[in-house]
Design a protein around this motif. Structure first.
Motif, PDB file in Angstrom:
ATOM      1  N   UNK A  41      28.289  61.579  -2.094  1.00 38.65           N
ATOM      2  CA  UNK A  41      29.624  61.445  -2.705  1.00 38.65           C
ATOM      3  C   UNK A  41      29.724  60.111  -3.442  1.00 38.65           C
ATOM      4  N   UNK A  42      29.184  59.059  -2.831  1.00 43.59           N
ATOM      5  CA  UNK A  42      29.228  57.734  -3.452  1.00 43.59           C
ATOM      6  C   UNK A  42      28.423  57.688  -4.750  1.00 43.59           C
ATOM      7  N   UNK A  43      27.452  58.597  -4.890  1.00 46.40           N
ATOM      8  CA  UNK A  43      26.670  58.689  -6.125  1.00 46.40           C
ATOM      9  C   UNK A  43      27.389  59.510  -7.191  1.00 46.40           C
ATOM     10  N   UNK A  44      28.532  60.082  -6.830  1.00 48.98           N
ATOM     11  CA  UNK A  44      29.294  60.879  -7.784  1.00 48.98           C
ATOM     12  C   UNK A  44      29.032  62.367  -7.714  1.00 48.98           C
ATOM     13  N   UNK A  45      28.299  62.805  -6.687  1.00 48.50           N
ATOM     14  CA  UNK A  45      28.000  64.226  -6.526  1.00 48.50           C
ATOM     15  C   UNK A  45      29.183  64.918  -5.857  1.00 48.50           C
ATOM     16  N   UNK A  46      29.543  66.087  -6.371  1.00 46.58           N
ATOM     17  CA  UNK A  46      30.608  66.884  -5.776  1.00 46.58           C
ATOM     18  C   UNK A  46      29.997  67.799  -4.715  1.00 46.58           C
TER      19      UNK A  46
END
Length: 234
Positions: A41-46
């Motif tokens: 999530x912190x990497x921007x993955x949904x």
């Protein structure tokens, strides 16, 4: 590293959440899994999750109950696991929402596709409980259905083996592991990656499936980055 997937449907077995106990919920194990999800999530993955309920109930294997009622009990088991995942994620500072295919408004949202997508776009993890809401369909089928509905790039099927084999590696030391497969090969060879309904649904909708080992929860993060040692079905 930069993630290679934008939107992922993570399929977790209920047994994973039981840890070494084998039944119930080992919350330390749940936290361990959720820490890896947080990194994604912190990497921007949904991230959307479908979780099974086998750590509480496997009614269909007993053959002693009406199948419909046994499946309904299994759906309720998945809702317990969904709430545990949500709690662990929120303890780690990750916003999470539980949506269930059977209405239980006091504890979870009803499943609404557009609302689920909006949660994902806002960086929330969405956990789908109660399978499809119908008996005779597995949580694997629920994962394939939800992945198609939300437009997921891939299904991560996190299991207790490190990929797909031509036979059971636990009983056959010479079992051959596949690095890649097609959906058609999975069905033709009856490899039991997931049930045939789920595999067909993925094939019809062009959804990739990545099968890998969850004994090390960090494998979720590695898979998002494209560094997996499992089996890719496409």
């Amino acid at each position: 590293m930069k993630p290679v997937y934008k939107r992922v449907l993570l399929k977790l077995s209920g047994e994973v959440l039981a840890g070494e106990k084998g039944t119930g919920i080992d919350f330390d194990k749940v936290i361990e899994v959720c820490l890896s999800i947080k990194k994604c999530v912190d990497m921007g993955v949904e991230i959307a999750i479908v979780v099974g309920g086998g750590n509480f109930w496997r009614g269909r294997s007993s053959g002693k109950m009406d199948r419909t009622r046994a499946d309904h009990m299994g759906m309720l088991a998945t809702s317990i696991n969904s709430l545990a995942l949500a709690d662990a994620l929120e303890q780690l500072g990750v916003h999470a929402r539980v949506q269930t295919a059977i209405e239980m408004r006091q504890i979870a949202e009803p499943y609404i596709r557009n609302k689920a997508i909006r949660h994902l776009e806002k960086g929330r993890v969405v956990i789908f409980g109660c399978g499809t809401g119908n008996p005779f369909f597995s949580t694997d089928t629920a994962a394939a259905l939800r992945a198609a509905e939300i437009g997921a790039d891939v299904i991560f099927k996190a299991t207790n083996v490190d990929g797909v084999y031509d036979s059971d590696p636990k009983t056959n030391a010479n079992a051959k592991k596949y690095d890649t497969l097609t959906h058609h090969e999975v069905l033709q060879k009856e490899l039991h990656v997931m049930d045939s309904t789920a595999a067909s649904l993925c094939m019809d909708n062009g959804i990739e499936i990545l099968v890998f080992n969850l004994n090390d929860p960090e494998n979720i993060t590695r898979a998002v980055e494209g560094n997996h040692n499992g089996t890719l079905i496409k």
